[in-house]
Design an enzyme around this catalytic site. Structure first.
Site, PDB file in Angstrom:
ATOM      1  N   LEU A   1      31.250  71.538  71.296  1.00  0.00           N
ATOM      2  CA  LEU A   1      30.189  72.242  72.022  1.00  0.00           C
ATOM      3  C   LEU A   1      29.267  71.276  72.737  1.00  0.00           C
ATOM      4  O   LEU A   1      28.725  71.583  73.795  1.00  0.00           O
ATOM      5  CB  LEU A   1      29.370  73.100  71.049  1.00  0.00           C
ATOM      6  CG  LEU A   1      30.093  74.273  70.382  1.00  0.00           C
ATOM      7  CD1 LEU A   1      29.180  74.934  69.366  1.00  0.00           C
ATOM      8  CD2 LEU A   1      30.549  75.280  71.426  1.00  0.00           C
ATOM      9  N   GLY A   2      29.059  70.107  72.161  1.00  0.00           N
ATOM     10  CA  GLY A   2      28.174  69.120  72.773  1.00  0.00           C
ATOM     11  C   GLY A   2      28.170  67.842  71.964  1.00  0.00           C
ATOM     12  O   GLY A   2      28.594  67.802  70.807  1.00  0.00           O
TER      13      GLY A   2
ATOM     14  N   GLY B   1      25.706  64.189  71.170  1.00  0.00           N
ATOM     15  CA  GLY B   1      24.404  63.553  71.296  1.00  0.00           C
ATOM     16  C   GLY B   1      24.380  62.232  70.579  1.00  0.00           C
ATOM     17  O   GLY B   1      25.400  61.739  70.081  1.00  0.00           O
TER      18      GLY B   1
ATOM     19  N   THR C   1      28.409  64.825  66.966  1.00  0.00           N
ATOM     20  CA  THR C   1      29.149  65.766  67.805  1.00  0.00           C
ATOM     21  C   THR C   1      29.127  67.136  67.145  1.00  0.00           C
ATOM     22  O   THR C   1      29.285  67.247  65.930  1.00  0.00           O
ATOM     23  CB  THR C   1      30.599  65.291  67.981  1.00  0.00           C
ATOM     24  OG1 THR C   1      30.596  63.978  68.539  1.00  0.00           O
ATOM     25  CG2 THR C   1      31.364  66.222  68.914  1.00  0.00           C
TER      26      THR C   1
ATOM     27  N   ASP D   1      10.747  66.782  67.879  1.00  0.00           N
ATOM     28  CA  ASP D   1      11.545  66.678  69.118  1.00  0.00           C
ATOM     29  C   ASP D   1      11.615  68.038  69.818  1.00  0.00           C
ATOM     30  O   ASP D   1      12.690  68.510  70.189  1.00  0.00           O
ATOM     31  CB  ASP D   1      12.953  66.169  68.799  1.00  0.00           C
ATOM     32  CG  ASP D   1      13.663  65.637  70.044  1.00  0.00           C
ATOM     33  OD1 ASP D   1      12.981  65.359  71.053  1.00  0.00           O
ATOM     34  OD2 ASP D   1      14.905  65.499  70.013  1.00  0.00           O
TER      35      ASP D   1
END
Length: 748
Positions: A422-423, A425, A429, A541
């Site tokens: 999905l993404g 960073g 993962t 964040d």
């Protein structure tokens, strides 16, 4: 002297006789190996042959291979060969007789007759051939040299034909006709077309064709006569035989033990049958089957067949031993020694098979054991025992914080298939997965592990797992059996707020009501984390890429990779600076002390994004106002807030609400944390704005000039930090914000 002279005269005669004898013996030998036995794709077996005279039996069997296109021709009758069978049959190409097909006249174009006659000719027309006619209003005639042999008529009048079912089976006169050729026909044959009087006018009746063929036709596969005319030929079957009246022909063949007085002769390998045709005798030779196969016309050409290797031998002998014999086979009881060898072979084979299975099983056991030991090692290193103790103390929350096995998550993510990503960073993962109960989840696989923070990590997992708020992504559990911990969250399908707000390619336009609703939900979630949870939790964040939207555009705060919990009596955390450019609290950046007001500052930036539709940092803006916060404060100072409101919502928004939210955002962005409202106050104020019970007074209060000058971290500042940080966790695309991340702490 006379005797001597007589002896000298006899010597040449003896030499001649010996020469004839040697020639006779040599003729019984096989043709030389240099003889070519293939022309194109057609096999040319003896007695036929290509090349010298010793390659074929006599000139009637000579085959000429066209060197240009590798097409074989029977030399004596000048016809193209289609195939040769040693069973006394050859197929040749015979031309088609046509009328009115291409010349513009109905006069028949009759090709030369088929001539297989001649002294010693072994060829004759078999009764497998048919006379076929295709077309309308004509008769096809087959004739010999002196008389008509047979004929058939083809008409296009349906009344002259039988039923439709009959027409579909054979060519019986409707558009096509056929008739079988009688036996014993002469060796010179012609095919003619006869057109009745009155139908021979140019073009009358169309194209008509007639031909001899051994192929079978019916009205279903006979199309237009032009097709046969264009093809130009048809396959005709000729029989061939040996003329036994010439010993030169019978001497070379393998089955030569024949006499004119016996009707049938055979030896162990081949047999010959005798007959008579047109006044002379002939014979047809063949290998005795099923024991032999090959070419009976060559010395030793019939070879034995090993039936024991075929199904016939295996099926008949079954449990007995199959013994091959000349021309046949025999089934004999297995001998004790032979049976012993079979048993030994079976036992040895079984032992080897069991040994192989044992080795494979041992290998799999060792692999599984190693994997289990490795999983237990990772589980202990990642704080698994501590987590179990924590869960045991909180019996009511066991379901909320579940420990998943590595097998469960491998199955859920198809072994962490890259197609499920999905993404990605800085912290790991994220994969999309489905649990055995059907729930869709987001599985975050971390990239690094800090062994010094295991206890702190476990405590935070337990705390976060107890968070139950509809606007916060739920932590379902974790897996500690892998090299790095794997966290399992609920799946949020609609992407992040950043993409929906800033992606210009998206046809969806977010209205002001939706934006205000999202802001209220985010504020409520942060207020819950700061004050309503068991322990205050600082997110650290907050940004639009960490705000996910479900199918109803309901906001969910995500990515707690850098979040920290504090005790109730703590007012701040002292940590290494972590966060994202454009969102980081300047006071936190300078002091490294993170408070609840630091989250308020980041939320203020999110409010400005919702108001303006702009990204938190952009190189399009001026150097000093590159950050969105500074750009917004400058607009407030110059009393031009309405100029920077997103054009997409200007026409439909409640301007009082917009100015009220702008006033709140300005207070959240105050450089001094003590002057900022807390998240509970922010949440209550936003609810009041939505209910229209809040009066902004249109005027936005401004801080002093000192605050304005130090409002935001500029890109020109020099920081001794890197440039990598976590990206969004659950959205399907990479983060689209221009915000540049700081280096976070090495987290889970």
């Amino acid at each position: 002297m006379k005797t001597e002279t007589h002896n000298r005269q006899c010597i040449p005669l003896a030499i001649s006789v010996l020469s004839l004898f040697i020639n006779g013996v040599s003729s019984a030998r096989q043709p030389p190996d240099r003889c070519n036995r293939v022309c194109g794709e057609i096999s040319i077996p003896f007695p036929f042959g290509i090349g010298g005279k010793d390659c074929y039996l006599n000139p009637w069997y000579e085959v000429v291979c066209n060197s240009t296109n590798s097409v074989p021709f029977l030399s004596r009758i000048n016809r193209e060969l289609v195939n040769i069978s040693l069973n006394g049959v050859v197929h040749i190409k015979a031309p088609v007789t046509s009328s009115g097909c291409s010349t513009g006249t109905s006069q028949p174009l009759t090709p030369p007759p088929l001539n297989v006659a001649g002294q010693g000719s072994p060829y004759f027309l078999t009764d497998k051939n048919l006379l076929v006619a295709v077309g309308c209003k004509f008769k096809a005639v087959m004739a010999g040299i002196t008389s008509q042999i047979t004929s058939c008529e083809s008409s296009c009048n349906e009344r002259n034909s039988s039923s439709q079912e009959g027409r579909n089976k054979i060519c019986n006169g409707y558009k096509c006709c056929q008739t079988r050729i009688p036996e014993g026909q002469p060796q010179v044959i012609s095919v003619d077309i006869e057109i009745p009087q009155g139908n021979n006018t140019t073009g009358e009746g169309g194209c008509r064709v007639a031909f001899l063929t051994s192929d079978k036709y019916s009205s279903l596969n006979v199309t237009e006569p032009e097709k046969f005319h264009g093809h130009g030929y048809a396959a005709v079957e000729l029989g061939w035989f040996f003329d036994t009246s010439d010993s030169r022909d019978t001497q070379p063949i393998s089955c030569k033990n024949a006499s004119d007085t016996t009707p049938y002769t055979s030896d162990t390998r081949c047999s010959c049958s005798y007959g008579y045709f047109s006044g002379f005798s002939y014979r047809d030779c063949y290998c005795n089957s099923p024991g032999y196969k090959g070419n009976p016309f060559l010395p030793g050409g019939c070879v034995d067949v090993d039936e024991c290797k075929l199904d016939i031998g295996r099926n008949q002998c079954k449990d007995q031993s199959c013994v091959n014999l000349p021309g046949w086979f025999d089934c004999q009881p297995k001998k004790p020694e032979q049976l012993k060898r079979v048993i030994q072979g079976v036992l040895i084979g079984s032992a080897l098979l069991l040994f192989a299975f044992g080795i494979f099983g041992l290998y799999k056991f060792v692999q599984k054991r190693r994997k289990l030991i490795r999983m237990r090692k990772f589980f202990r290193r990642n704080g698994g025992m501590l987590l179990k103790q924590q869960l045991a103390r909180k019996e009511g929350n066991v379901e909320m914080s579940r420990i998943f096995s590595s097998h469960e998550l491998e199955k859920a993510t198809d072994n962490f298939n890259k197609n499920r990503v999905l993404g990605q960073g800085g912290q790991g993962t994220v994969y999309k997965g489905m649990l055995v109960d059907g729930r869709i989840v987001a599985v975050k696989r971390s990239k690094a592990v800090d062994e010094d923070r295991v206890e702190e990590f476990i405590n935070e997992v337990v705390v976060l797992a107890q968070i139950n708020h509809r606007n916060i992504v739920k932590l379902l559990g974790c897996c500690l059996e892998t090299e790095v911990p794997v966290l399992v969250y609920e799946f949020v399908p609609n992407g992040d707020l950043c993409k929906r707000l800033h992606d210009e390619s998206d046809d969806y336009t977010m209205t002001w009501e939706v934006r205000l609703h999202i802001a209220i939900e985010i504020a409520g979630a942060l207020s819950y984390l700061h004050s309503a949870a068991s322990f205050p939790i600082y997110h650290r964040d907050i940004k639009t890429t960490n705000i996910l939207l479900d199918e109803r555009n309901r906001a969910k705060v995500s990515d707690f990779g850098t979040s920290r919990s504090v005790t109730i009596d703590q007012t701040h955390l002292t940590t290494q600076v972590a966060g994202t450019f454009g969102y980081v609290d300047p006071e936190y950046f300078q002091s490294s002390k993170f408070t609840e007001k630091s989250d308020v500052y980041s939320f203020g930036v999110v409010l400005v994004e919702l108001l303006t539709g702009e990204k938190p940092s952009s190189r399009v803006r001026s150097e000093e106002n590159r950050g969105l916060a500074a750009h917004f404060v400058e607009a407030v100072k110059e009393n031009r807030v309405l100029d920077i409101v997103d054009d997409r919502i200007k026409d439909e928004c409640n301007m009082d609400q917009v100015m009220s939210v702008a006033n709140l955002a300005r207070r959240c962005l105050n450089r001094k944390g003590k002057k900022r409202p807390n998240m509970r106050e922010v949440s209550i104020e936003l609810e009041m704005i939505r209910s229209s019970h809040y009066d902004s007074g249109i005027h936005i209060e401004d801080d002093d000039e000192e605050d304005d000058q130090a409002m935001e971290l500029n890109f020109n500042d020099t920081w001794e930090v890197g440039a990598t940080a976590p990206a969004s966790m659950f959205n399907n695309a990479s983060p689209t914000s221009d915000a540049e991340p700081l280096v976070p702490l090495r987290t889970w």
